[in-house]
Write a protein that holds these residues in place. Sequence first.
Motif, PDB file in Angstrom:
ATOM      1  N   GLN A  31       0.822  -1.203   0.000  1.00 52.54           N
ATOM      2  CA  GLN A  31       0.000   0.000   0.000  1.00 52.54           C
ATOM      3  C   GLN A  31       0.860   1.259   0.000  1.00 52.54           C
ATOM      4  O   GLN A  31       0.521   2.255  -0.641  1.00 52.54           O
ATOM      5  CB  GLN A  31      -0.925   0.001   1.218  1.00 52.54           C
ATOM      6  CG  GLN A  31      -1.922   1.158   1.249  1.00 52.54           C
ATOM      7  CD  GLN A  31      -2.877   1.119   0.070  1.00 52.54           C
ATOM      8  OE1 GLN A  31      -3.394   0.064  -0.281  1.00 52.54           O
ATOM      9  NE2 GLN A  31      -3.101   2.271  -0.546  1.00 52.54           N
ATOM     10  N   LYS A  32       1.994   1.209   0.710  1.00 54.57           N
ATOM     11  CA  LYS A  32       2.867   2.388   0.775  1.00 54.57           C
ATOM     12  C   LYS A  32       3.369   2.765  -0.610  1.00 54.57           C
ATOM     13  O   LYS A  32       3.461   3.948  -0.957  1.00 54.57           O
ATOM     14  CB  LYS A  32       4.038   2.103   1.708  1.00 54.57           C
ATOM     15  CG  LYS A  32       4.932   3.310   1.957  1.00 54.57           C
ATOM     16  CD  LYS A  32       6.024   2.987   2.962  1.00 54.57           C
ATOM     17  CE  LYS A  32       6.898   4.215   3.223  1.00 54.57           C
ATOM     18  NZ  LYS A  32       7.982   3.917   4.200  1.00 54.57           N
ATOM     19  N   ALA A  33       3.696   1.747  -1.425  1.00 51.18           N
ATOM     20  CA  ALA A  33       4.157   2.005  -2.784  1.00 51.18           C
ATOM     21  C   ALA A  33       3.024   2.538  -3.641  1.00 51.18           C
ATOM     22  O   ALA A  33       3.203   3.460  -4.445  1.00 51.18           O
ATOM     23  CB  ALA A  33       4.736   0.735  -3.399  1.00 51.18           C
ATOM     24  N   GLN A  34       1.819   1.977  -3.477  1.00 54.45           N
ATOM     25  CA  GLN A  34       0.663   2.424  -4.255  1.00 54.45           C
ATOM     26  C   GLN A  34       0.306   3.873  -3.940  1.00 54.45           C
ATOM     27  O   GLN A  34      -0.158   4.612  -4.803  1.00 54.45           O
ATOM     28  CB  GLN A  34      -0.528   1.511  -3.988  1.00 54.45           C
ATOM     29  CG  GLN A  34      -0.329   0.081  -4.482  1.00 54.45           C
ATOM     30  CD  GLN A  34      -1.498  -0.818  -4.117  1.00 54.45           C
ATOM     31  OE1 GLN A  34      -2.646  -0.414  -4.215  1.00 54.45           O
ATOM     32  NE2 GLN A  34      -1.204  -2.028  -3.685  1.00 54.45           N
ATOM     33  N   ASP A  35       0.541   4.280  -2.703  1.00 48.23           N
ATOM     34  CA  ASP A  35       0.234   5.656  -2.305  1.00 48.23           C
ATOM     35  C   ASP A  35       1.134   6.668  -3.006  1.00 48.23           C
ATOM     36  O   ASP A  35       0.827   7.863  -3.025  1.00 48.23           O
ATOM     37  CB  ASP A  35       0.379   5.817  -0.785  1.00 48.23           C
ATOM     38  CG  ASP A  35      -0.720   5.080  -0.031  1.00 48.23           C
ATOM     39  OD1 ASP A  35      -1.754   4.762  -0.648  1.00 48.23           O
ATOM     40  OD2 ASP A  35      -0.527   4.822   1.174  1.00 48.23           O
ATOM     41  N   LYS A  36       2.242   6.180  -3.565  1.00 46.47           N
ATOM     42  CA  LYS A  36       3.168   7.077  -4.255  1.00 46.47           C
ATOM     43  C   LYS A  36       3.030   7.004  -5.775  1.00 46.47           C
ATOM     44  O   LYS A  36       3.912   7.457  -6.504  1.00 46.47           O
ATOM     45  CB  LYS A  36       4.612   6.738  -3.854  1.00 46.47           C
ATOM     46  CG  LYS A  36       4.917   7.037  -2.393  1.00 46.47           C
ATOM     47  CD  LYS A  36       6.373   6.790  -2.078  1.00 46.47           C
ATOM     48  CE  LYS A  36       6.687   7.156  -0.629  1.00 46.47           C
ATOM     49  NZ  LYS A  36       8.111   6.940  -0.289  1.00 46.47           N
ATOM     50  N   ALA A  37       1.934   6.450  -6.249  1.00 44.07           N
ATOM     51  CA  ALA A  37       1.714   6.373  -7.687  1.00 44.07           C
ATOM     52  C   ALA A  37       1.635   7.772  -8.295  1.00 44.07           C
ATOM     53  O   ALA A  37       1.169   8.715  -7.661  1.00 44.07           O
ATOM     54  CB  ALA A  37       0.428   5.595  -7.980  1.00 44.07           C
ATOM     55  N   LEU A  38       2.126   7.905  -9.519  1.00 40.02           N
ATOM     56  CA  LEU A  38       2.131   9.192 -10.207  1.00 40.02           C
ATOM     57  C   LEU A  38       0.704   9.593 -10.592  1.00 40.02           C
ATOM     58  O   LEU A  38      -0.047   8.804 -11.175  1.00 40.02           O
ATOM     59  CB  LEU A  38       2.994   9.109 -11.469  1.00 40.02           C
ATOM     60  CG  LEU A  38       3.106  10.387 -12.291  1.00 40.02           C
ATOM     61  CD1 LEU A  38       3.791  11.490 -11.491  1.00 40.02           C
ATOM     62  CD2 LEU A  38       3.871  10.120 -13.591  1.00 40.02           C
TER      63      LEU A  38
END
Length: 249
Positions: free
Chosen positions: A201-208
């Motif tokens: 989820q942490k990575a998804q929260d940084k989606a462009l």
Amino acid sequence: MSEIWLRARFLTHSFHYRMPDTVAISAVNPAVPSPLTVQMALLAAYLREGERGKAQALLELLPLKVRVRPPRGAVIYRGIMRYVRPPKDAGDLDKNTGAGYKISPHFREFALLDGPIEVYVLAPAEHHKLVAEALERIPYLGAKDSLVSCQGEVEPVDEPPSDCAVALEDVDLSELADYVVLQLADFEGRERLFPPAKGKQKAQDKALTLERLLPSQRLKEHYRLGAYLIKGRVYSSGNVKVFCRGGGN
């Protein structure tokens, strides 16, 4: 998925672009915009005109492969600019003059170009009209005072010429040539921009997103700096540099 190289030629009177990671107070001008700048300009071309749907469709194609061919030559010179900053509050006055608006000198390198800057973008065939239209609408590359205009129509080509700016890892250094070394920026790979839905989820929260293209919202994870080579030479005399492209007409 089939892809098409698109070519756009941009004319400009004077060109200013600050090479990434050079200090703002004395900006170095490489006379060629980075692949990142071109892609940001494509998105901004639609956003500036309120066409969020087209901008979102273009965003979903990122990262695009971009090659930039510098002009035949350029004369690069230093100019001084006066930056005026409004006061933060009533007590924020200039110590020397007592003025509310503070003035500070900045140096910039400007370039007078001999010929157009050529931009090549590898676009998915089914979306090539979306990319071509954005290219034709770009009003500036780099700084906002570097006004450009697209010369003629964007057209498909077989491939970019060999004297475009190319990432160091993609250059055949066994070929004898004079090279100019630049530091330019580009987007990271697709999985860094748009993490898999089943990932953390942490990575998804940084989606462009379109909002994360704003200066105050940009994430360093979305961009990378790299060394680029251009066939050519730079001659220097005092505060003036002359760039001559090599390897093509």
